[in-house]
Design an enzyme around this catalytic site. Structure first.
Site, short mmCIF file in Angstrom:
data_model
loop_
_atom_site.label_atom_id
_atom_site.label_comp_id
_atom_site.label_asym_id
_atom_site.label_seq_id
_atom_site.Cartn_x
_atom_site.Cartn_y
_atom_site.Cartn_z
N ASP A 18 0.89 -1.25 0.10
CA ASP A 18 -0.10 -0.19 0.00
C ASP A 18 0.88 1.22 -0.06
O ASP A 18 1.59 1.37 0.95
CB ASP A 18 -0.71 0.03 1.29
CG ASP A 18 -1.90 1.12 1.35
OD1 ASP A 18 -2.09 1.69 0.33
OD2 ASP A 18 -2.65 1.23 2.18
N MET A 19 0.70 1.97 -0.91
CA MET A 19 1.69 3.29 -1.02
C MET A 19 1.14 4.31 0.12
O MET A 19 0.01 4.44 0.49
CB MET A 19 1.28 3.97 -2.47
CG MET A 19 1.54 3.16 -3.73
SD MET A 19 3.09 2.25 -3.63
CE MET A 19 4.25 3.80 -3.98
N TYR A 23 -1.28 10.34 -3.17
CA TYR A 23 -1.30 11.56 -4.09
C TYR A 23 -0.26 12.57 -3.70
O TYR A 23 0.37 13.32 -4.54
CB TYR A 23 -2.74 12.35 -3.97
CG TYR A 23 -3.88 11.19 -4.84
CD1 TYR A 23 -3.79 9.85 -5.18
CD2 TYR A 23 -4.97 11.75 -5.07
CE1 TYR A 23 -4.59 9.23 -5.89
CE2 TYR A 23 -5.90 10.93 -5.64
CZ TYR A 23 -5.80 9.82 -6.01
OH TYR A 23 -6.83 9.00 -6.75
N ARG A 60 -0.07 14.97 9.13
CA ARG A 60 -0.95 14.24 10.06
C ARG A 60 -0.41 14.43 11.72
O ARG A 60 -1.44 14.24 12.59
CB ARG A 60 -0.99 12.60 9.86
CG ARG A 60 -1.48 12.06 8.70
CD ARG A 60 -1.27 10.93 8.10
NE ARG A 60 -1.65 10.73 6.88
CZ ARG A 60 -1.85 9.44 6.20
NH1 ARG A 60 -2.26 8.33 7.00
NH2 ARG A 60 -1.84 9.45 5.04
N ASP A 120 -3.54 2.67 -5.61
CA ASP A 120 -2.24 2.61 -4.93
C ASP A 120 -2.04 1.27 -4.24
O ASP A 120 -1.17 1.27 -2.79
CB ASP A 120 -2.20 3.75 -4.30
CG ASP A 120 -2.76 3.57 -2.75
OD1 ASP A 120 -3.97 2.94 -2.70
OD2 ASP A 120 -2.60 4.32 -1.75
N GLU A 121 -2.63 0.22 -4.33
CA GLU A 121 -2.58 -0.95 -3.61
C GLU A 121 -2.32 -2.23 -4.65
O GLU A 121 -2.96 -2.38 -5.58
CB GLU A 121 -3.94 -1.25 -2.92
CG GLU A 121 -4.20 -0.66 -1.72
CD GLU A 121 -5.61 -0.93 -1.46
OE1 GLU A 121 -5.88 -1.78 -0.32
OE2 GLU A 121 -6.47 -0.70 -2.02
N1 DCP Z 1 -8.44 9.10 -2.39
C1 DCP Z 1 -9.22 9.90 -2.60
N2 DCP Z 1 -10.47 10.27 -1.91
C2 DCP Z 1 -10.58 9.35 -0.91
C3 DCP Z 1 -9.67 8.64 -0.48
C4 DCP Z 1 -8.63 8.34 -1.05
O1 DCP Z 1 -9.21 10.38 -3.76
N3 DCP Z 1 -11.80 9.63 -0.25
C5 DCP Z 1 -6.98 9.05 -3.03
C6 DCP Z 1 -5.88 9.74 -2.31
C7 DCP Z 1 -5.07 8.85 -1.84
C8 DCP Z 1 -5.14 7.79 -2.34
O2 DCP Z 1 -6.62 7.49 -2.90
O3 DCP Z 1 -3.64 9.51 -1.85
C9 DCP Z 1 -5.11 6.39 -1.70
O4 DCP Z 1 -5.98 6.20 -0.65
P1 DCP Z 1 -5.63 5.61 0.90
O5 DCP Z 1 -6.61 5.34 1.35
O6 DCP Z 1 -4.37 4.58 0.42
O7 DCP Z 1 -4.86 6.73 1.36
P2 DCP Z 1 -3.22 7.42 1.21
O8 DCP Z 1 -2.36 6.73 0.39
O9 DCP Z 1 -3.38 8.74 0.94
O10 DCP Z 1 -2.83 7.33 2.55
P3 DCP Z 1 -2.11 6.14 3.51
O11 DCP Z 1 -0.65 6.25 3.80
O12 DCP Z 1 -2.84 6.22 4.76
O13 DCP Z 1 -2.61 4.79 2.83
#
Ligand code: DCP
Length: 706
Positions: A18-19, A23, A60, A120-121
């Site tokens: 999981d990245m 974004y 965060r 991203d997974e």
């Molecule tokens: N995303 C989005 N709208 C949302 C949730 C996520 O557009 N309501 C997009 C932005 C995130 C990406 O999807 O960067 C991946 O979502 P993740 O839930 O994996 O969250 P992140 O990668 O941002 O953070 P984490 O490190 O907690 O996984």
């Protein structure tokens, strides 16, 4: 509904990657000065600073959360950098993020079967890689273990005595007397650490990982230690992990089922499920779900990692919350056009880059109705076969919307004021393309082959045609229950709005109308029937006519590829009896097909006709353009037949018309010519000759209720 799959093996090595704040990382790579600073990516809508969709780990720490808007985030972290998501066509443009995800995936896929689970997974099945490592370079014999691997979190490992965590991990990896499963996981630790470092090196992105014996556990673990860390779930720690895990945290239990478990069964943690027998759970939730629940309580999950690097579908959507709800059909059409344009672009690049074709177009919407007792009613999703080309997708999506709206507002619910309907509002719209399959490789090869053949005679007009033909694809499985939208619907007239239904020429079925569309427009050729998943299916040129646009966009590039193939085919061919095929092959192939199918049953005739038509089209360079039209009609007939609406006379007429246009002589087929074709093409022709499996059920036209 969850599906219980038998645990295939508990000694698999599965990783979930999981990245981290994905974004944000993509934006930070574009603007490296933002690295290490509190940063968030905000949505396009600028109201109150826009909604945060990704938040960096630095931000965060200040309490910035994804649920906040930009202004709120500034309050808790004044120094935060807000980056707006890229915008195209008045909506978020996620292409940069998608491509970044693909970069990562291509690296991960080097070590095992890889399934892209989201933007991203990724899931990875590393079982083979781990087994190989265990056999060839077992971790217990490794002197140096990479730092990244030593930073792993191994669930159940105890360091309460304050000992060096890395040392504990090293010992765990080095254990000689560990059971086979743990040894495999130790290999997984090393492989995943190495992959993550490689991802960082090549893409500058960090990611986190879970490593376990199945997908469910790996997914649970990947989020436990973020960012840029990996967590391992040994078999012996599974129950400890699950016992205290809140039930709603489990995948597929965040919704109604999880709620029911909490309220009706008093189950708050996954461990609480252990008190119920499988029978009891089945009694309450059905056989499948009951077994699935019984399994997850024990950490059992047999789901395989699907080897899938490309998305299963493409979608484009936008929300219109609150006062921005769309209240007129023309406003909906405007936005649908934008969404369809984006979707069409993505379909084109999928076609170009991956040689894949989508079959189904679906429209989803969320809507409200004011002053309506039935306000809970959902806007129905609608699907239809997907036709390539932006204008066609736009047209079809709009028709789907109209069909959905008619159903949503009900027969008597129309209150019109010009094109303005005060009784409803659309709060979200999306279009998606699904049922994506690869273009059969054999088809590409035959196209290339005949491209050469015809180009030697008709070089100037052929390139575009052949490019179109490269887009040949399979129609959906025969038992697919596509329903054309709108036909059986009562006609509701939207003043000032044209609709599919209203456009229907009295007395003509939809298939005839489609043919007219074909005739009016530039058409693609779809020459073959191919076998896939046990079906030999018709191609659907109708749905592909727009692929020409996609393909022409990339014509130069593809032309270069074709040229390479051309030379290869040319030299192969000259070694054989090239001129014979050139001069006689057209009729020879036709003769062969005829001789293969002399019986004359209606089905075999139809099949035969298609094959003949295909070949005539392929080999008769002069009639290329017209044969495309004709084949289109033939397929229309088949579509019509599948829909149970065509008449025999219609088919006969079409057949005669086609013969006339192509001027081929059915008696001139020479079977020997087939043996002169390259092997891959022979295989393809043989596939055409196999009898086609027809769907058992005749699909009736009707509204598709998703
Ligand atoms: N995303 C989005 N709208 C949302 C949730 C996520 O557009 N309501 C997009 C932005 C995130 C990406 O999807 O960067 C991946 O979502 P993740 O839930 O994996 O969250 P992140 O990668 O941002 O953070 P984490 O490190 O907690 O996984």
């Amino acid at each position: 509904m969850p599906v219980a799959k038998p645990e295939s093996c508990d000694s698999r090595v599965i990783a979930h990657i999981d990245m981290d704040c994905f974004y944000v990382q993509v934006e930070q790579r574009k603007q490296p000065q933002l690295r290490g600073l509190p940063t968030a990516v905000v949505q396009y809508n600028e109201w109150k600073g826009g909604a945060l969709i990704a938040v960096s780990y630095e931000a965060r720490k200040f309490g910035v959360k994804r649920s906040m808007r930009g202004e709120e985030a500034k309050e808790v972290c004044p120094q935060i950098h807000l980056v707006q998501v890229p915008v195209a066509r008045g909506k978020a443009d996620l292409n940069g993020y998608r491509n970044a995800g693909s970069e990562v995936m291509s690296i991960l896929a080097r070590r095992g079967r890889c399934e892209r689970a989201s933007i991203d997974e990724v899931y990875l099945d590393l079982t083979d890689a781990a087994e190989t490592m265990l056999a060839e370079a077992p971790p217990q014999h490794l002197e140096a273990i990479d730092e990244e691997a030593l930073k792993s979190h191994i669930l159940g490992l105890n360091n309460e005595d304050g000992s060096d965590v890395k040392e504990i991990v090293r010992n765990w990896i080095h254990r000689c007397h560990a059971d086979h499963r743990d040894k495999l996981l130790a290999c997984g630790i090393l492989i995943v650490a190495e992959l993550r470092m490689q991802v960082l090196k090549e893409t500058e992105f960090t990611c986190s990982a879970g490593i376990a014996h199945n997908k469910m556990l790996a997914k649970l673990a990947s989020g436990m230690n973020k960012p840029a860390q990996q967590t391992v779930v040994p078999f012996s720690s599974v129950q400890g992990l699950l016992n205290s895990l809140p039930i709603r945290k489990m995948k597929q239990l965040g919704g109604k089922l999880g709620m029911s478990l909490q309220i009706d069964m008093g189950v708050n943690t996954v461990g609480d499920l252990l008190q119920f027998s499988e029978e009891k759970l089945q009694e309450r939730y059905g056989l499948n779900t009951g077994t699935w629940l019984w399994n997850i309580a024990r950490g059992i999950n047999g789901e395989a990692v699907e080897g899938r690097l490309l998305p299963k579908s493409h979608g484009s959507g936008k929300t219109f919350p609150g006062p921005r709800a769309l209240k007129t059909v023309s406003a909906v059409q405007h936005w649908l056009n934008q969404l369809c344009e984006e979707l069409s672009e993505r379909l084109c690049s999928d076609l170009e880059q991956n040689k894949r074709i989508a079959h189904t177009l679906t429209l989803h919407a969320r809507a409200y109705k004011s002053s309506d007792s039935d306000s809970e009613k959902k806007f129905p999703s609608k699907s239809c076969p997907l036709r390539y080309g932006t204008a066609k997708i736009q047209e079809d999506a709009f028709n789907l919307f109209q069909a959905g709206l008619r159903e949503y507002i009900g027969l008597y619910g129309v209150k019109s004021q010009g094109s303005h309907y005060s009784r409803w509002g659309i709060t979200s719209l999306s279009v998606s393309a699904s049922k994506i399959v690869p273009i059969p490789s054999g088809t590409c090869s035959i196209v290339k082959y005949f491209h050469w053949q015809s180009s030697s005679h008709f070089s100037s007009i052929q390139s575009a045609e052949n490019l179109r033909m490269d887009a040949t694809h399979l129609s959906p499985p025969g038992n697919e229950s596509y329903s054309e939208v709108g036909l059986p619907e009562p006609k509701i007239h939207f003043p000032g709005e044209d609709s599919w239904i209203e456009d229907t020429t009295p007395g003509l079925g939809l298939q005839e109308q489609k043919i007219n569309v074909w005739k009016d427009e530039d058409l693609s050729c779809s020459p073959s029937k191919k076998k896939v998943d046990g079906f030999t299916e018709d191609t659907s040129p109708l749905l592909l006519s727009g692929t020409q646009g996609c393909l022409e966009q990339n014509q130069n590039k593809q032309q270069r590829e074709f040229s390479k193939d051309e030379s290869r085919f040319k030299s192969e061919y000259r070694e054989q009896k090239g001129t014979r095929l050139k001069n006689k092959g057209t009729s020879s192939i036709l003769k062969f097909f005829k001789s293969c199918n002399p019986s004359g049953t209606s089905l075999s005739q139809e099949h035969d006709r298609t094959v003949q038509g295909t070949d005539a089209q392929l080999t008769n360079g002069a009639g290329f353009q017209s044969s495309c039209h004709n084949l289109a009609e033939l397929n229309e007939v088949e579509v019509a037949k599948e829909n149970g609406t065509s008449s025999h006379s219609y088919i006969r007429d079409q057949d005669e018309w086609r013969r006339e246009a192509w001027s081929y002589n059915i008696n001139e087929i020479d079977p020997s010519v087939i043996d002169e074709l390259p092997m891959e093409i022979q295989d393809e022709i043989q596939a055409w000759l196999r009898p086609r499996k027809r769907p058992n059920n005749i699909v009736q036209r009707g509204i598709n209720h998703d």
